[in-house]
Design a protein around this motif. Structure first.
Motif, PDB file in Angstrom:
ATOM      1  N   ASN A  70     105.617  22.482  30.353  1.00 36.63           N
ATOM      2  CA  ASN A  70     105.843  23.369  29.106  1.00 36.63           C
ATOM      3  C   ASN A  70     107.640  22.922  28.741  1.00 36.63           C
ATOM      4  OD1 ASN A  70     105.627  24.936  26.944  1.00 36.63           O
ATOM      5  ND2 ASN A  70     105.897  26.838  28.127  1.00 36.63           N
ATOM      6  N   GLY A  71     107.816  21.680  28.996  1.00 41.12           N
ATOM      7  CA  GLY A  71     109.161  21.324  28.717  1.00 41.12           C
ATOM      8  C   GLY A  71     110.412  21.874  29.750  1.00 41.12           C
ATOM      9  N   GLY A  72     110.056  22.460  30.737  1.00 37.32           N
ATOM     10  CA  GLY A  72     110.946  23.368  31.653  1.00 37.32           C
ATOM     11  C   GLY A  72     111.273  24.591  31.174  1.00 37.32           C
ATOM     12  N   ALA A  73     110.534  25.052  30.397  1.00 38.34           N
ATOM     13  CA  ALA A  73     110.465  26.297  29.759  1.00 38.34           C
ATOM     14  C   ALA A  73     110.362  27.257  31.031  1.00 38.34           C
ATOM     15  CB  ALA A  73     109.674  26.837  28.564  1.00 38.34           C
ATOM     16  N   ALA A  74     110.915  28.699  30.794  1.00 37.16           N
ATOM     17  CA  ALA A  74     110.613  29.854  31.796  1.00 37.16           C
ATOM     18  C   ALA A  74     109.184  30.020  32.015  1.00 37.16           C
ATOM     19  CB  ALA A  74     111.372  30.956  31.644  1.00 37.16           C
ATOM     20  N   ASP A  75     108.317  30.071  30.818  1.00 32.66           N
ATOM     21  CA  ASP A  75     106.810  30.506  30.919  1.00 32.66           C
ATOM     22  C   ASP A  75     105.971  29.168  31.096  1.00 32.66           C
ATOM     23  OD1 ASP A  75     107.509  33.128  30.776  1.00 32.66           O
ATOM     24  OD2 ASP A  75     107.743  32.637  28.511  1.00 32.66           O
ATOM     25  N   HIS A  76     104.619  29.221  31.766  1.00 27.96           N
ATOM     26  CA  HIS A  76     103.603  28.514  31.806  1.00 27.96           C
ATOM     27  C   HIS A  76     103.120  28.026  30.458  1.00 27.96           C
ATOM     28  CE1 HIS A  76     103.303  28.317  36.100  1.00 27.96           C
ATOM     29  NE2 HIS A  76     103.238  29.640  36.231  1.00 27.96           N
ATOM     30  N   PRO A  77     102.765  26.800  30.247  1.00 29.37           N
ATOM     31  CA  PRO A  77     102.264  26.477  28.782  1.00 29.37           C
ATOM     32  C   PRO A  77     100.766  27.503  28.849  1.00 29.37           C
ATOM     33  CG  PRO A  77     101.871  24.724  30.432  1.00 29.37           C
ATOM     34  CD  PRO A  77     102.625  25.798  31.080  1.00 29.37           C
ATOM     35  N   LEU A  78     100.510  27.596  27.471  1.00 24.84           N
ATOM     36  CA  LEU A  78      99.170  28.631  27.285  1.00 24.84           C
ATOM     37  C   LEU A  78      97.910  27.841  27.823  1.00 24.84           C
ATOM     38  CD1 LEU A  78     100.049  30.091  23.907  1.00 24.84           C
ATOM     39  CD2 LEU A  78     100.089  31.146  25.859  1.00 24.84           C
ATOM     40  N   TRP A  79      97.810  26.573  27.795  1.00 23.87           N
ATOM     41  CA  TRP A  79      96.631  25.997  28.396  1.00 23.87           C
ATOM     42  C   TRP A  79      96.617  26.307  29.611  1.00 23.87           C
ATOM     43  CZ3 TRP A  79      97.479  22.458  31.963  1.00 23.87           C
ATOM     44  CH2 TRP A  79      98.652  21.844  32.084  1.00 23.87           C
ATOM     45  N   TYR A  80      97.705  26.210  30.537  1.00 27.30           N
ATOM     46  CA  TYR A  80      97.511  26.384  31.870  1.00 27.30           C
ATOM     47  C   TYR A  80      96.948  27.923  32.266  1.00 27.30           C
ATOM     48  CZ  TYR A  80      98.707  26.882  36.756  1.00 27.30           C
ATOM     49  OH  TYR A  80      98.625  27.206  38.177  1.00 27.30           O
ATOM     50  N   LEU A  81      97.631  28.839  31.331  1.00 22.21           N
ATOM     51  CA  LEU A  81      96.983  30.358  31.456  1.00 22.21           C
ATOM     52  C   LEU A  81      95.604  30.352  31.330  1.00 22.21           C
ATOM     53  CD1 LEU A  81     100.230  32.186  30.007  1.00 22.21           C
ATOM     54  CD2 LEU A  81      99.747  31.611  32.372  1.00 22.21           C
ATOM     55  N   ASN A  82      95.138  29.525  30.296  1.00 23.12           N
ATOM     56  CA  ASN A  82      93.682  29.505  30.074  1.00 23.12           C
ATOM     57  C   ASN A  82      92.930  28.982  31.036  1.00 23.12           C
ATOM     58  OD1 ASN A  82      93.490  30.920  27.298  1.00 23.12           O
ATOM     59  ND2 ASN A  82      94.840  29.486  26.826  1.00 23.12           N
ATOM     60  N   LEU A  83      93.481  27.651  31.948  1.00 21.18           N
ATOM     61  CA  LEU A  83      92.579  27.163  32.946  1.00 21.18           C
ATOM     62  C   LEU A  83      92.390  28.240  34.094  1.00 21.18           C
ATOM     63  CD1 LEU A  83      93.953  23.538  32.773  1.00 21.18           C
ATOM     64  CD2 LEU A  83      92.239  24.418  31.662  1.00 21.18           C
ATOM     65  N   GLN A  84      93.486  28.948  34.220  1.00 21.38           N
ATOM     66  CA  GLN A  84      93.219  30.027  35.124  1.00 21.38           C
ATOM     67  C   GLN A  84      91.870  30.750  35.110  1.00 21.38           C
ATOM     68  OE1 GLN A  84      95.714  29.951  37.896  1.00 21.38           O
ATOM     69  NE2 GLN A  84      95.779  28.048  36.598  1.00 21.38           N
ATOM     70  N   ASP A  85      91.695  31.259  34.108  1.00 21.29           N
ATOM     71  CA  ASP A  85      90.394  32.060  33.779  1.00 21.29           C
ATOM     72  C   ASP A  85      89.062  31.149  33.623  1.00 21.29           C
ATOM     73  OD1 ASP A  85      91.851  34.266  33.856  1.00 21.29           O
ATOM     74  OD2 ASP A  85      91.880  34.695  31.887  1.00 21.29           O
ATOM     75  N   HIS A  86      89.273  29.907  32.957  1.00 19.63           N
ATOM     76  CA  HIS A  86      88.213  29.166  32.613  1.00 19.63           C
ATOM     77  C   HIS A  86      88.626  27.614  32.884  1.00 19.63           C
ATOM     78  CE1 HIS A  86      86.558  32.171  30.273  1.00 19.63           C
ATOM     79  NE2 HIS A  86      87.541  32.614  29.674  1.00 19.63           N
ATOM     80  N   PRO A  87      88.384  27.313  34.112  1.00 20.77           N
ATOM     81  CA  PRO A  87      88.753  25.751  34.674  1.00 20.77           C
ATOM     82  C   PRO A  87      87.917  24.755  34.066  1.00 20.77           C
ATOM     83  CG  PRO A  87      87.567  27.177  36.575  1.00 20.77           C
ATOM     84  CD  PRO A  87      87.713  28.107  35.288  1.00 20.77           C
ATOM     85  N   ASP A  88      86.635  25.062  33.502  1.00 24.43           N
ATOM     86  CA  ASP A  88      85.751  23.946  33.088  1.00 24.43           C
ATOM     87  C   ASP A  88      86.223  23.407  31.884  1.00 24.43           C
ATOM     88  OD1 ASP A  88      83.988  23.966  35.250  1.00 24.43           O
ATOM     89  OD2 ASP A  88      83.166  25.807  34.246  1.00 24.43           O
ATOM     90  N   VAL A  89      86.544  22.133  31.568  1.00 23.85           N
ATOM     91  CA  VAL A  89      86.954  21.528  30.490  1.00 23.85           C
ATOM     92  C   VAL A  89      86.335  20.526  29.802  1.00 23.85           C
ATOM     93  CG1 VAL A  89      89.611  22.726  30.855  1.00 23.85           C
ATOM     94  CG2 VAL A  89      88.697  20.143  31.749  1.00 23.85           C
ATOM     95  N   GLU A  90      86.601  19.820  28.733  1.00 25.30           N
ATOM     96  CA  GLU A  90      86.049  18.646  28.350  1.00 25.30           C
ATOM     97  C   GLU A  90      87.237  17.527  28.047  1.00 25.30           C
ATOM     98  OE1 GLU A  90      83.669  19.080  24.915  1.00 25.30           O
ATOM     99  OE2 GLU A  90      82.161  20.386  26.336  1.00 25.30           O
ATOM    100  N   LEU A  91      87.156  16.438  28.431  1.00 22.27           N
ATOM    101  CA  LEU A  91      88.298  15.698  28.218  1.00 22.27           C
ATOM    102  C   LEU A  91      87.860  14.423  27.560  1.00 22.27           C
ATOM    103  CD1 LEU A  91      89.722  15.450  32.034  1.00 22.27           C
ATOM    104  CD2 LEU A  91      90.358  16.850  30.445  1.00 22.27           C
ATOM    105  N   ARG A  92      89.083  13.929  26.891  1.00 25.09           N
ATOM    106  CA  ARG A  92      88.714  12.363  26.173  1.00 25.09           C
ATOM    107  C   ARG A  92      89.796  11.614  26.970  1.00 25.09           C
ATOM    108  NH1 ARG A  92      86.648   9.062  22.578  1.00 25.09           N
ATOM    109  NH2 ARG A  92      85.680  10.584  21.044  1.00 25.09           N
ATOM    110  N   VAL A  93      89.500  10.542  27.620  1.00 22.77           N
ATOM    111  CA  VAL A  93      90.438   9.641  28.244  1.00 22.77           C
ATOM    112  C   VAL A  93      90.196   8.263  27.596  1.00 22.77           C
ATOM    113  CG1 VAL A  93      91.304   8.703  30.228  1.00 22.77           C
ATOM    114  CG2 VAL A  93      90.753  11.099  30.426  1.00 22.77           C
TER     115      VAL A  93
END
Length: 146
Positions: free
Chosen positions: A73-96
């Motif tokens: 999160n660019g060194g911000a004091a808080d975690h990025p929102l996407w990280y908080l969401n992964l804590q509850d829902h770890p299943d994701v879809e990726l495009r690499v």
């Protein structure tokens, strides 16, 4: 919003992220695939409160066949929102690049993070500065194909 496999996805409200995500997706993973020379991927994740799918662009490293992303999160004091969401829902879809696939997110242990951190800083030097800017522990997340 965009559609992928009949799923509505809300792209990041941050303009440069949204533009890069659109370019990456619309090109089939041939354009918009790096940030300042570092490789990036698209991650679709489920919102913990909204229950809707969101998309963001993230720099990635690799550890074997797994992908590593940094919740800096660019060194911000808080975690990025996407990280908080992964804590509850770890299943994701990726495009690499041109490939799309399902993955599962897992935060690395302190020992695992210590092992991979130097390589991530080599990949994207600002991570070292981000770490100095914040008192929070910056998580590193493993994305493993499922």
């Amino acid at each position: 919003m965009t559609e992928y496999d009949d799923k509505a996805v809300t792209i990041s409200p941050t303009n440069w992220v949204a533009e890069q995500a659109r370019l990456y997706e619309e090109s089939g993973g041939t354009k918009g695939t790096s940030i300042n020379g570092a490789p990036c991927l698209l991650m679709d994740y489920l919102g913990r409160r909204s229950g809707t799918w969101h998309r963001t662009v993230l720099i990635f490293g690799q550890d074997g066949d797994d992908y590593l992303i940094v919740a800096s999160n660019g060194g911000a004091a808080d975690h990025p929102l996407w990280y908080l969401n992964l804590q509850d829902h770890p299943d994701v879809e990726l495009r690499v690049y041109a490939e799309r696939f399902a993955a599962r997110a897992e935060t690395l242990s302190s020992d695992e993070k210590a092992r991979v951190w130097p390589g991530l800083v080599d990949l994207f030097a600002p991570y070292a500065d981000y770490r100095k800017r914040t008192e929070r522990d910056i998580p590193v997340v493993r994305l493993r194909r499922v």
